[in-house]
Design a protein around this motif. Structure first.
Motif, mmCIF file in Angstrom:
data_model
loop_
_atom_site.group_PDB
_atom_site.id
_atom_site.type_symbol
_atom_site.label_atom_id
_atom_site.label_comp_id
_atom_site.label_asym_id
_atom_site.label_seq_id
_atom_site.Cartn_x
_atom_site.Cartn_y
_atom_site.Cartn_z
ATOM 1 N N LEU A 1 -32.845 16.388 35.978
ATOM 2 C CA LEU A 1 -31.365 16.393 36.349
ATOM 3 C C LEU A 1 -31.271 15.507 38.127
ATOM 4 N N GLN A 2 -31.441 16.386 39.107
ATOM 5 C CA GLN A 2 -31.543 15.620 40.132
ATOM 6 C C GLN A 2 -31.599 14.170 40.899
ATOM 7 N N ALA A 3 -32.930 14.003 40.189
ATOM 8 C CA ALA A 3 -32.869 12.657 40.496
ATOM 9 C C ALA A 3 -31.795 11.520 39.601
ATOM 10 N N ALA A 4 -31.652 12.137 38.219
ATOM 11 C CA ALA A 4 -30.433 10.793 37.720
ATOM 12 C C ALA A 4 -29.738 11.056 37.925
ATOM 13 N N CYS A 5 -29.042 12.818 38.262
ATOM 14 C CA CYS A 5 -27.550 12.401 38.613
ATOM 15 C C CYS A 5 -27.205 12.294 40.149
ATOM 16 N N ARG A 6 -28.582 11.880 41.080
ATOM 17 C CA ARG A 6 -28.426 11.717 42.450
ATOM 18 C C ARG A 6 -27.594 12.924 43.251
ATOM 19 N N LEU A 7 -28.102 14.415 42.650
ATOM 20 C CA LEU A 7 -27.480 15.456 43.346
ATOM 21 C C LEU A 7 -27.529 15.885 44.262
ATOM 22 N N PRO A 8 -26.527 16.151 45.544
ATOM 23 C CA PRO A 8 -26.640 17.230 46.525
ATOM 24 C C PRO A 8 -27.964 18.083 46.862
ATOM 25 N N ARG A 9 -28.259 18.115 47.788
ATOM 26 C CA ARG A 9 -30.003 19.082 48.480
ATOM 27 C C ARG A 9 -29.613 19.741 49.607
#
Ligand SMILES: [Mg+2]
Length: 254
Positions: free
Chosen positions: A177-185
């Protein structure tokens, strides 16, 4: 203050503690830009939606269900859409006919399918207690082997036992999910049980509930970087987010 990705388990975590503390944190999160909220639960999709409605939860942006075997996104109209790439990945790792064979072969000890649950790409069992769960696990592993089901057995909360496609768990679903949706960190990962360990591993800031897993059940590398909350549920999460410098302090603190 920048954005971040808050990923939280439901039972024993987001649903724990006082509703007013949770609503206070929900209001703070909703008022800020750049914060993404994901629920990661062992519940099925149907059961997760029931929990959201029952407790009147602010709906998350993403929903990981079935201990990672399914991933859903909330679209701009508020509808839930399953991520088909992740569904295919989990399905390809799951031998449904072998899983049916495990059920037909009979279950060891007090192990029973969790009632009223239609799990997706996994088997979900419960035992009558922690000792019974520990006693039944080797027998179930042997049944899986005999039936040709390549799977990971994941106990949690002392009575539950999930049989998951190999490599599928809350952590792998979160990483995808993190990579596919380029979510914030950073990713703040909140949970209370063994089925959250993979979630903790995938998080930048793993956050264990104060009354969650004892330290001896946390693998050593993770134990060194895990944080434990100082209050139950969202109140403890709010305090921790403030301590991390990600949010202003909790006004409802005790
Ligand atoms: Mg939990």
């Amino acid at each position: 203050m920048g954005g971040f990705h808050l990923v939280t388990d439901l039972d024993g975590t987001w649903l724990a503690g006082s509703p007013s503390a949770r609503q206070g944190l929900e209001a703070v999160l909703a008022a800020r830009q750049g914060i993404v909220l994901t629920f990661a639960t062992g519940r099925t999709f149907t059961s997760a939606l029931e929990a959201i409605a029952h407790w009147d939860l602010h709906p998350p942006d993403h929903l990981i269900t079935d201990v990672g075997a399914a991933l859903f996104h909330r679209d701009s109209t508020g509808n839930w859409v399953e991520n088909q790439v992740w569904a295919r990945r989990a399905t390809s790792a799951w031998n449904a006919s072998a899983a049916a064979g495990v059920l037909a072969a009979g279950l060891p000890g007090t192990l029973r399918p969790q009632p009223d649950l239609v799990p997706l790409r996994r088997l979900a069992f419960q035992a009558s207690g922690p000792a019974e769960l520990a006693a039944a696990e080797p027998g179930l592993a042997e049944t899986c082997r005999l039936q040709g089901l390549v799977a990971d057995l994941l106990p949690s909360h002392g009575i539950y036992l999930d049989v998951l496609p190999h490599g599928i768990h809350k952590g792998s679903a979160l990483a995808y999910l993190q990579a596919a949706c380029r979510l914030p960190r950073p990713i703040v990962g909140c949970g209370d049980s063994t089925n959250d360990l993979a979630l903790f591993e995938a998080a930048d800031l793993p956050l264990l509930m104060q009354d969650g897993l004892p330290d001896r059940e946390i693998p050593a590398p993770l134990r060194d970087r895990i944080h434990r909350t100082k209050a139950p549920g969202p109140e403890g999460i709010h305090l921790a987010l403030a301590a991390f410098g990600l949010l202003e302090g909790a006004s409802h603190g005790r």
